[in-house]
Enzyme design. Structure first.
Site, PDB file in Angstrom:
ATOM      1  N   TYR A 159      -1.336  -0.164  10.432  1.00 17.60           N
ATOM      2  CA  TYR A 159      -1.670  -0.871   9.185  1.00 17.60           C
ATOM      3  C   TYR A 159      -0.502  -0.734   8.207  1.00 17.60           C
ATOM      4  O   TYR A 159       0.001  -1.727   7.680  1.00 17.60           O
ATOM      5  CB  TYR A 159      -2.952  -0.310   8.554  1.00 17.60           C
ATOM      6  CG  TYR A 159      -3.120  -0.707   7.113  1.00 17.60           C
ATOM      7  CD1 TYR A 159      -2.900   0.208   6.097  1.00 17.60           C
ATOM      8  CD2 TYR A 159      -3.439  -2.012   6.768  1.00 17.60           C
ATOM      9  CE1 TYR A 159      -3.007  -0.165   4.768  1.00 17.60           C
ATOM     10  CE2 TYR A 159      -3.552  -2.398   5.446  1.00 17.60           C
ATOM     11  CZ  TYR A 159      -3.328  -1.458   4.451  1.00 17.60           C
ATOM     12  OH  TYR A 159      -3.431  -1.832   3.135  1.00 17.60           O
ATOM     13  N   LYS A 173       2.473  -3.514   6.555  1.00 13.57           N
ATOM     14  CA  LYS A 173       2.882  -3.631   5.150  1.00 13.57           C
ATOM     15  C   LYS A 173       4.394  -3.454   5.026  1.00 13.57           C
ATOM     16  O   LYS A 173       5.053  -4.145   4.249  1.00 13.57           O
ATOM     17  CB  LYS A 173       2.140  -2.601   4.289  1.00 13.57           C
ATOM     18  CG  LYS A 173       0.649  -2.840   4.177  1.00 13.57           C
ATOM     19  CD  LYS A 173       0.337  -4.203   3.548  1.00 13.57           C
ATOM     20  CE  LYS A 173      -1.151  -4.404   3.367  1.00 13.57           C
ATOM     21  NZ  LYS A 173      -1.470  -5.729   2.776  1.00 13.57           N
ATOM     22  N   SER A 224       0.834  -1.205   0.000  1.00 13.51           N
ATOM     23  CA  SER A 224       0.000   0.000   0.000  1.00 13.51           C
ATOM     24  C   SER A 224       0.861   1.244   0.000  1.00 13.51           C
ATOM     25  O   SER A 224       1.961   1.251   0.547  1.00 13.51           O
ATOM     26  CB  SER A 224      -0.890  -0.003   1.257  1.00 13.51           C
ATOM     27  OG  SER A 224      -1.521   1.248   1.434  1.00 13.51           O
TER      28      SER A 224
HETATM   29  C1  WQD Z   1      -9.439   9.735   1.157  1.00 13.63           C
HETATM   30  C2  WQD Z   1      -9.667  11.222   1.351  1.00 13.63           C
HETATM   31  C3  WQD Z   1      -9.926  11.885   3.651  1.00 13.63           C
HETATM   32  C4  WQD Z   1     -13.712   9.734   4.233  1.00 13.63           C
HETATM   33  C5  WQD Z   1      -6.674   4.728   3.156  1.00 13.63           C
HETATM   34  C6  WQD Z   1      -5.498   3.882   3.547  1.00 13.63           C
HETATM   35  C7  WQD Z   1      -4.864   3.288   2.323  1.00 13.63           C
HETATM   36  C8  WQD Z   1      -5.885   2.518   1.517  1.00 13.63           C
HETATM   37  C9  WQD Z   1      -7.048   3.456   1.160  1.00 13.63           C
HETATM   38  C10 WQD Z   1      -5.731   0.190   2.149  1.00 13.63           C
HETATM   39  C11 WQD Z   1      -8.900  11.808   2.528  1.00 13.63           C
HETATM   40  C12 WQD Z   1     -11.215  12.133   2.871  1.00 13.63           C
HETATM   41  C13 WQD Z   1     -12.555  10.247   3.683  1.00 13.63           C
HETATM   42  C14 WQD Z   1     -14.761  10.609   4.617  1.00 13.63           C
HETATM   43  C15 WQD Z   1     -13.440  12.470   3.877  1.00 13.63           C
HETATM   44  N1  WQD Z   1      -6.365   1.393   2.220  1.00 13.63           N
HETATM   45  N2  WQD Z   1     -12.434  11.594   3.507  1.00 13.63           N
HETATM   46  N3  WQD Z   1     -14.579  11.955   4.420  1.00 13.63           N
HETATM   47  O1  WQD Z   1      -7.048   7.675   3.951  1.00 13.63           O
HETATM   48  O2  WQD Z   1      -6.253   8.158   1.574  1.00 13.63           O
HETATM   49  O3  WQD Z   1      -6.211   5.826   2.411  1.00 13.63           O
HETATM   50  O4  WQD Z   1      -7.583   3.951   2.409  1.00 13.63           O
HETATM   51  O5  WQD Z   1      -4.796  -0.127   1.471  1.00 13.63           O
HETATM   52  O6  WQD Z   1      -3.833   2.421   2.723  1.00 13.63           O
HETATM   53  O7  WQD Z   1      -4.546   4.731   4.164  1.00 13.63           O
HETATM   54  O8  WQD Z   1      -8.391   6.902   1.947  1.00 13.63           O
HETATM   55  O9  WQD Z   1     -10.777   7.028   1.370  1.00 13.63           O
HETATM   56  O10 WQD Z   1     -10.117   7.061   3.821  1.00 13.63           O
HETATM   57  O11 WQD Z   1      -9.670   9.072   2.405  1.00 13.63           O
HETATM   58  O12 WQD Z   1     -13.304  13.684   3.707  1.00 13.63           O
HETATM   59  O13 WQD Z   1     -15.843  10.200   5.142  1.00 13.63           O
HETATM   60  O14 WQD Z   1     -11.053  11.449   1.649  1.00 13.63           O
HETATM   61  O15 WQD Z   1      -9.668  12.940   4.557  1.00 13.63           O
HETATM   62  O16 WQD Z   1      -8.496  13.132   2.175  1.00 13.63           O
HETATM   63  P1  WQD Z   1      -6.944   7.257   2.538  1.00 13.63           P
HETATM   64  P2  WQD Z   1      -9.813   7.456   2.428  1.00 13.63           P
END
Ligand code: WQD
Length: 337
Positions: free
Chosen positions: A148, A152, A124
């Site tokens: 997490y 990895k 990841s």
């Molecule tokens: C994306 C953007 C949030 C939810 C994580 C893991 C990564 C992978 C994908 C496994 C950010 C914003 C989110 C919400 C929001 N997982 N957001 N409101 O954090 O980039 O990555 O998931 O492999 O390893 O780290 O993904 O989709 O959670 O967030 O504003 O309800 O959306 O702040 O900017 P992230 P995400």
């Protein structure tokens, strides 16, 4: 090749299984169904138009693996099985290290015992933590900021040492950015348990009326519209990247690392607008405080995968929104429905 897919009933595993069969490979799914459904395997078979055997069990259990490797002769393994919620990993680090690291160790031991030494490992972009610069290439410093990502990093270190000890291993480490979307059939897709922590499944549920609004975690980042920027990669492109990596394994010695991303950043508000276009629905949102641990910007430099694997993302965020909306409307309760 016959490929064992651990976590094969999961979001990425199912899509990888479909594309492996389409590429002429045979697959066997192994899943403990702890965070997935047997129905997913049946949907994969329906799309593939082929038999897709499912072995149910924990890939950290050596007895389970001895049974699976005793019943099937594999040419390679794709290891997706693992826990993957950043927030949950912060609350339960021991469970995450035990599950994710033990699972990988057990799978590698079973592979070695049965003379199977081709492995594609699901890593990841979280291993990069908060990158110093973007786009992020594979030489960027590794500094996971949550357990997490730590699992990895440990997994990648185990594999690097394994490849150094035994040159017979061919290992592809794939660092995903943000997988989104669903297969165009609408039969398989992302089916999060409970309240989605990731952006896109949450947006889809708001568009469907299952949730009243999206909380945008911060609009004061140093980005064009103030909201977080990520590299959202269509899950089918991600799956095709796995096929390309598998078929490249024999062309390279030892262990190879590839970023799988589009190379383009998309903000939260841009994602909302794209989903509204695709669904024809409004996605009401409210700006909330930043989520602890979130970073402002992260997107890939996919140049190595482009050059060495002949792979690049072909589908857009808009394509992913349309495909995710089709999955959402056809399966409002995911696979349970
Ligand atoms: C994306 C953007 C949030 C939810 C994580 C893991 C990564 C992978 C994908 C496994 C950010 C914003 C989110 C919400 C929001 N997982 N957001 N409101 O954090 O980039 O990555 O998931 O492999 O390893 O780290 O993904 O989709 O959670 O967030 O504003 O309800 O959306 O702040 O900017 P992230 P995400």
């Amino acid at each position: 090749m016959r490929v064992l897919i651990t976590g094969g009933c999961g979001y990425i595993g199912t899509h990888a299984a479909v594309e492996l069969v389409a590429a002429g490979h045979d697959v066997v799914l192994l899943d403990d169904l702890g965070n997935s459904r047997r129905e997913a395997a049946e949907r994969v078979a329906a799309i593939a138009g082929a038999s897709v055997p499912l072995e149910v069990g924990d890939c950290a259990d050596r007895g389970v693996l001895e049974g699976v490797f005793g019943r099937w002769r594999f040419d390679a393994v794709m290891h997706f099985a693992g826990l993957k919620s950043v927030g949950e990993s912060v609350r339960e680090p021991l469970r995450y290290y035990r599950n994710n690291v033990d699972g990988l160790l057990s799978v590698c031991e079973a592979m070695a015992a049965h003379g199977v030494r081709r492995l594609v490992f699901s890593s990841s972009a979280t291993v990069y933590g908060d990158p110093d610069r973007v786009p992020v290439d594979e030489s960027a410093p590794l500094r996971a900021t949550n357990p997490y990502g730590g699992t990895k990093l440990v997994g990648e270190r185990v594999l690097r040492d394994l490849a150094a000890a035994d040159p017979g291993w061919r290992i592809g480490v794939l660092r995903y950015f943000n997988p989104i979307g669903a297969h165009e059939s609408g039969l398989i897709g992302e089916d999060p348990e409970g309240v989605p922590s990731n952006l896109f499944p949450f947006i889809a549920q708001v568009a469907a009326g299952a949730r009243d609004r999206l909380l945008v975690f911060g609009d004061d980042y140093d980005t064009p519209d103030g909201t977080g920027v990520r590299d959202y990669l269509h899950v089918v492109d991600l799956a095709l990247g796995h096929v390309a990596a598998l078929e490249h394994l024999d062309a390279a010695e030892g262990l190879s690392v590839f970023n799988l991303g589009t190379g383009t950043g998309t903000s939260v508000l841009e994602a909302v607008a794209a989903f509204e276009r695709a669904s024809g629905r409004r996605v009401p949102y409210e700006v909330a405080p930043r989520r602890p641990g979130d970073i402002a910007v992260c997107f890939a430099d996919p140049g190595r995968a482009n050059r060495e694997l002949g792979w690049s993302a072909r589908r857009t965020v808009d394509d992913a929104c349309a495909d995710a909306w089709r999955w959402q409307t056809k399966n409002p309760r995911g696979y349970v429905g």
